[in-house]
Scaffold this active site. Structure first.
Site, PDB file in Angstrom:
ATOM      1  N   GLU A  18       1.017   6.223  -0.890  1.00  0.00           N
ATOM      2  CA  GLU A  18      -0.220   5.766  -0.270  1.00  0.00           C
ATOM      3  C   GLU A  18       0.420   4.643   0.661  1.00  0.00           C
ATOM      4  OE1 GLU A  18      -2.453   3.124  -3.179  1.00  0.00           O
ATOM      5  OE2 GLU A  18      -4.300   3.279  -1.770  1.00  0.00           O
TER       6      GLU A  18
ATOM      7  N   HIS B 194       1.705  -2.095  -3.975  1.00  0.00           N
ATOM      8  CA  HIS B 194       1.606  -1.935  -5.479  1.00  0.00           C
ATOM      9  C   HIS B 194       2.277  -0.477  -6.019  1.00  0.00           C
ATOM     10  CE1 HIS B 194      -1.975   0.330  -4.062  1.00  0.00           C
ATOM     11  NE2 HIS B 194      -1.764   1.029  -5.071  1.00  0.00           N
TER      12      HIS B 194
ATOM     13  N   HIS C 244       1.875   6.636  -7.826  1.00  0.00           N
ATOM     14  CA  HIS C 244       2.018   6.524  -6.723  1.00  0.00           C
ATOM     15  C   HIS C 244       2.763   5.227  -6.441  1.00  0.00           C
ATOM     16  CE1 HIS C 244      -2.104   5.178  -6.576  1.00  0.00           C
ATOM     17  NE2 HIS C 244      -1.855   4.194  -5.729  1.00  0.00           N
TER      18      HIS C 244
HETATM   19 CO    CO Z   1      -3.040   2.607  -4.798  1.00  0.00          CO
END
Ligand code: CO
Length: 134
Positions: A130, A7, A79
């Site tokens: 991440e 994502h 992020h």
């Molecule tokens: Co995230």
């Protein structure tokens, strides 16, 4: 080592406005807002055919994205999340390469119930990364 883009997370100053924009203007499939008190955010998930977008809004005191929105009042990309098969092996390789893992370096359970780690943005060209074990 990294796999799919899981994502992209976008911090937004008004979650309903952002949700309506993705649903109506961009014509995407969006979830209802979900509070994630452990992570200090309310999230709207945008389902795309090949990945997801997460619209993040601060929840409660000490939200990790409150400071980001102060610096970026219109919102912005917070992020990107890449999938890895083995998060501990990924962490050890990254540390050996000199990358900085945020926090105590131990994976935490992320918003999707899977182990995650965050990598210092200064090591990846100004982008908070991440990693999520899938
Ligand atoms: Co995230």
């Amino acid at each position: 080592m990294i796999g799919r883009l899981n994502h992209v997370a976008i911090a937004v100053p008004d979650l309903e406005v952002a949700r309506a924009s993705y649903a109506n203007t961009l014509g995407a499939k969006v979830s209802k807002p979900q509070d994630e008190p452990d992570h200090g955010v309310t999230v709207v998930f945008v389902e795309l055919p090949n990945t997801k977008i997460e619209l993040l809004h601060p929840l409660g005191e000490n939200s990790p994205i409150a400071g980001f929105l102060e610096k970026n009042p219109a919102g912005g990309i917070h992020h990107v999340c890449y999938e890895v098969e083995d998060i501990l092996a990924a962490r050890d390789k990254l540390k050996a390469e000199g990358a900085r893992v945020l926090g105590d370096g131990e994976p935490k359970i992320g918003a999707h119930g899977k182990p995650v780690l965050f990598l210092h943005p200064k090591d990846f060209f100004g982008t908070l990364v991440e990693l999520e074990q899938v």
